[in-house]
Design an enzyme around this catalytic site. Structure first.
Site, PDB file in Angstrom:
ATOM      1  N   GLY A 208       0.832  -1.193   0.000  1.00 47.83           N
ATOM      2  CA  GLY A 208       0.000   0.000   0.000  1.00 47.83           C
ATOM      3  C   GLY A 208       0.864   1.239   0.000  1.00 47.83           C
ATOM      4  N   ARG A 209       1.452   1.517   1.166  1.00 51.67           N
ATOM      5  CA  ARG A 209       2.185   2.763   1.388  1.00 51.67           C
ATOM      6  C   ARG A 209       3.279   3.020   0.349  1.00 51.67           C
ATOM      7  NH1 ARG A 209       2.771   4.782   6.817  1.00 51.67           N
ATOM      8  NH2 ARG A 209       2.381   2.634   7.447  1.00 51.67           N
TER       9      ARG A 209
ATOM     10  N   CYS B 113     -10.599  20.965  18.468  1.00 49.07           N
ATOM     11  CA  CYS B 113     -10.514  21.253  19.901  1.00 49.07           C
ATOM     12  C   CYS B 113      -9.841  20.137  20.687  1.00 49.07           C
ATOM     13  CB  CYS B 113     -11.910  21.505  20.434  1.00 49.07           C
ATOM     14  SG  CYS B 113     -12.699  22.811  19.518  1.00 49.07           S
ATOM     15  N   GLU B 114      -8.603  19.877  20.408  1.00 50.99           N
ATOM     16  CA  GLU B 114      -7.818  18.882  21.134  1.00 50.99           C
ATOM     17  C   GLU B 114      -6.365  19.316  21.091  1.00 50.99           C
ATOM     18  OE1 GLU B 114      -8.417  15.001  21.439  1.00 50.99           O
ATOM     19  OE2 GLU B 114     -10.370  14.895  20.457  1.00 50.99           O
TER      20      GLU B 114
ATOM     21  N   TYR C  66      -2.753   6.448   3.934  1.00 56.15           N
ATOM     22  CA  TYR C  66      -3.365   6.575   5.259  1.00 56.15           C
ATOM     23  C   TYR C  66      -3.626   8.042   5.610  1.00 56.15           C
ATOM     24  CZ  TYR C  66      -1.738   1.796   5.136  1.00 56.15           C
ATOM     25  OH  TYR C  66      -1.510   0.506   4.733  1.00 56.15           O
TER      26      TYR C  66
HETATM   27  N1  LLP Z   1      -1.922  -6.273   4.114  1.00 51.89           N
HETATM   28  C1  LLP Z   1      -2.549  -6.251   5.303  1.00 51.89           C
HETATM   29  C2  LLP Z   1      -3.212  -7.472   5.776  1.00 51.89           C
HETATM   30  C3  LLP Z   1      -2.554  -5.073   6.074  1.00 51.89           C
HETATM   31  O1  LLP Z   1      -3.169  -5.075   7.251  1.00 51.89           O
HETATM   32  C4  LLP Z   1      -1.902  -3.912   5.598  1.00 51.89           C
HETATM   33  C5  LLP Z   1      -1.885  -2.674   6.382  1.00 51.89           C
HETATM   34  C6  LLP Z   1      -1.278  -3.972   4.326  1.00 51.89           C
HETATM   35  C7  LLP Z   1      -1.305  -5.172   3.628  1.00 51.89           C
HETATM   36  C8  LLP Z   1      -0.594  -2.784   3.694  1.00 51.89           C
HETATM   37  O2  LLP Z   1       0.524  -2.359   4.381  1.00 51.89           O
HETATM   38  P1  LLP Z   1       1.500  -1.237   3.745  1.00 51.89           P
HETATM   39  O3  LLP Z   1       2.168  -1.839   2.516  1.00 51.89           O
HETATM   40  O4  LLP Z   1       0.694  -0.073   3.390  1.00 51.89           O
HETATM   41  O5  LLP Z   1       2.457  -0.958   4.821  1.00 51.89           O
HETATM   42  N2  LLP Z   1      -2.586   3.576   9.460  1.00 51.89           N
HETATM   43  C9  LLP Z   1      -1.197   3.180   9.614  1.00 51.89           C
HETATM   44  C10 LLP Z   1      -0.855   1.943   8.802  1.00 51.89           C
HETATM   45  C11 LLP Z   1      -1.746   0.759   9.113  1.00 51.89           C
HETATM   46  C12 LLP Z   1      -1.472  -0.421   8.244  1.00 51.89           C
HETATM   47  C13 LLP Z   1      -2.554  -1.442   8.385  1.00 51.89           C
HETATM   48  N3  LLP Z   1      -2.398  -2.583   7.554  1.00 51.89           N
HETATM   49  C14 LLP Z   1      -0.306   4.373   9.265  1.00 51.89           C
HETATM   50  O6  LLP Z   1      -0.820   5.433   8.962  1.00 51.89           O
HETATM   51  O7  LLP Z   1       0.915   4.259   9.339  1.00 51.89           O
END
Ligand code: LLP
Length: 418
Positions: free
Chosen positions: A278-279, A345-346, A374
């Site tokens: 994702g990221r 307001c936090e 995200y």
């Molecule tokens: N696969 C699963 C099962 C996941 O739970 C996640 C992310 C991904 C793939 C993708 O991960 P990435 O390649 O994006 O690292 N909100 C947090 C990140 C939470 C990630 C949750 N799961 C932040 O803003 O850093």
């Protein structure tokens, strides 16, 4: 992959590709998320190329940025999708992802979600517990279908990232331990409406080393070999997502480094490698544009109050995450240490703390960098704030790919009792 993106200064003005960010703010207003399509495409291609020596499938992790245009861009390049809810299934299908490239994870899938994914014909369910396995079998049997399954295994490896986004340790709520996985595969093989397809892990997010992947994939490999000796052939090995990105020019591995680390482990198994990235694909492809409202100096601190807040970008408040902040117009003014805060307001509502920024004036524009992952997906309406617009840039063109919410949107579905 280090900081490769198309946000850069030209004659002291920050551009996204060929479009000045000031123009977007002028036409669309602020706060607004701006995504560079070219960056998304390039990140995807680099990742795809790095793994070209192996049969592989990149299932873009929709939770990172679920805008239809982002998903559709990636689908057009051949990406699949990693989803965790009926809502994400809906988005992925609407954006044109073939169901045969969709993997469905999550520890709390409902029967309704299972049933729609099953009917859509997803590639596989990443099952996270014994009970879920049985419920899925029943849902499949009721629909007269066979559910393709992988078990999410928790390899108990420390990804050395923020504890809130670390998922592969024994104490995490995700997946099943290696021993339990062996039992569950036997159990799955005996259930009439399940078809064993693969094995899955996801050890955490924003991981900036190769080692946790080498370690966890080699544990999965052992498991695949053990299962093979019991007569179970797995077609897919899904190593999850988690590849980290630079938020402040830190060194992070390149896609090729990951491929080099896990490639040899997977190659001779003959499995197709699935990546749920994702990221790394969208993180540095987006910024949050915001305008300075007020400057406020107190005895202890100087605050820059901007029109974006924690409801628009939660990462700093929730994880203490660092996002670089750049003035959209470079004026060469002397720097000052400030907190950049929003109107919510936090006290936890900040985008940056103790940050050295050139002296700012009300009305000036700031770009909160690396907000493509995200960012909008974690936005809320807290304080009854309208969620921001989203814009996609491609070369010299840009388009609003999600409208800013209106007050009508804010109360949609609500009614005054009785
Ligand atoms: N696969 C699963 C099962 C996941 O739970 C996640 C992310 C991904 C793939 C993708 O991960 P990435 O390649 O994006 O690292 N909100 C947090 C990140 C939470 C990630 C949750 N799961 C932040 O803003 O850093």
């Amino acid at each position: 992959m280090r900081s490769v993106h198309y946000f850069a200064y030209r004659d002291g003005e920050l551009y996204c590709e060929e479009v000045p960010l000031k123009r977007i703010a002028g036409e669309v207003g602020t706060p607004v998320y701006v995504y560079s399509r070219r960056t998304i495409v390039e990140h995807y291609r680099r990742l795809d190329e790095a793994f070209s020596g192996l049969p592989h499938l990149i299932c873009y992790s929709v939770k990172a940025n679920s805008n239809l245009s982002v998903i559709a861009t990636l689908a057009s390049l051949g990406a699949g999708a990693d989803i965790v809810s009926g809502g994400e299934l809906y988005r992925a299908l609407r954006a044109g992802v073939p169901p045969s490239r969709i993997v469905f994870a999550g520890i709390g899938k409902t029967e309704a979600e299972m049933s729609s994914a099953l009917r859509a014909g997803v590639l596989m369910f990443n099952v996270e517990s014994r009970q879920e396995l049985h419920v899925l079998n029943e849902v499949a049997s009721r629909s007269g279908l066979e559910a393709p399954v992988a078990l999410r295994v928790n390899p108990d490896v420390d990804p050395e990232t923020h504890p809130y986004i670390s998922t592969g340790l024994r104490e995490a709520k995700f997946g099943v331990g290696i021993q339990e996985a062996l039992e569950l595969y036997d159990e799955a093989a005996r259930l009439s409406h399940l078809r064993i397809k693969g094995i899955h892990q996801h050890i955490g997010s924003q991981i900036t080393q190769v080692e946790p992947f080498r370690e966890s994939v080699s544990r999965l490999r052992e498991l695949v070999l053990e299962l093979r000796s019991r007569g179970m052939e797995l077609e897919y090995l899904n190593m999850g997502g988690g590849f980290g990105i630079p938020y402040r020019n830190e060194e992070v591995p390149y896609p090729a480094d990951y491929a080099e680390a896990v490639g040899p482990l997977v190659k001779e198994l003959g499995c197709t490698l699935v990546l749920e990235t994702g990221r790394m694909i969208v993180g540095n492809a987006g910024v949050l544009l915001t305008r300075v409202l007020y400057l406020k100096d107190t005895e202890r601190k100087s605050f820059v109050v901007v029109d974006a807040a924690m409801n628009d970008l939660l990462r700093p408040a929730l994880y203490g995450a660092y996002h670089e902040i750049l003035p959209v117009e470079e004026k060469g003014d002397p720097e000052k240490v400030v907190d950049v805060v929003g109107p919510v307001c936090e006290t936890g509502d900040f985008l940056a703390r103790e940050r050295s920024l050139p002296r700012l004036r009300p009305g000036e524009l700031l770009a909160v960098m690396s907000a493509g992952a995200y960012g909008f997906t974690m936005a809320s309406n807290y304080n009854s704030r309208l969620r921001p617009a989203e814009v996609m840039v491609d070369g010299e063109r840009f388009a609003v790919v999600r409208d800013r919410e209106s007050y009508e949107d804010l109360i949609r579905g609500e009614r005054i009792w009785p």
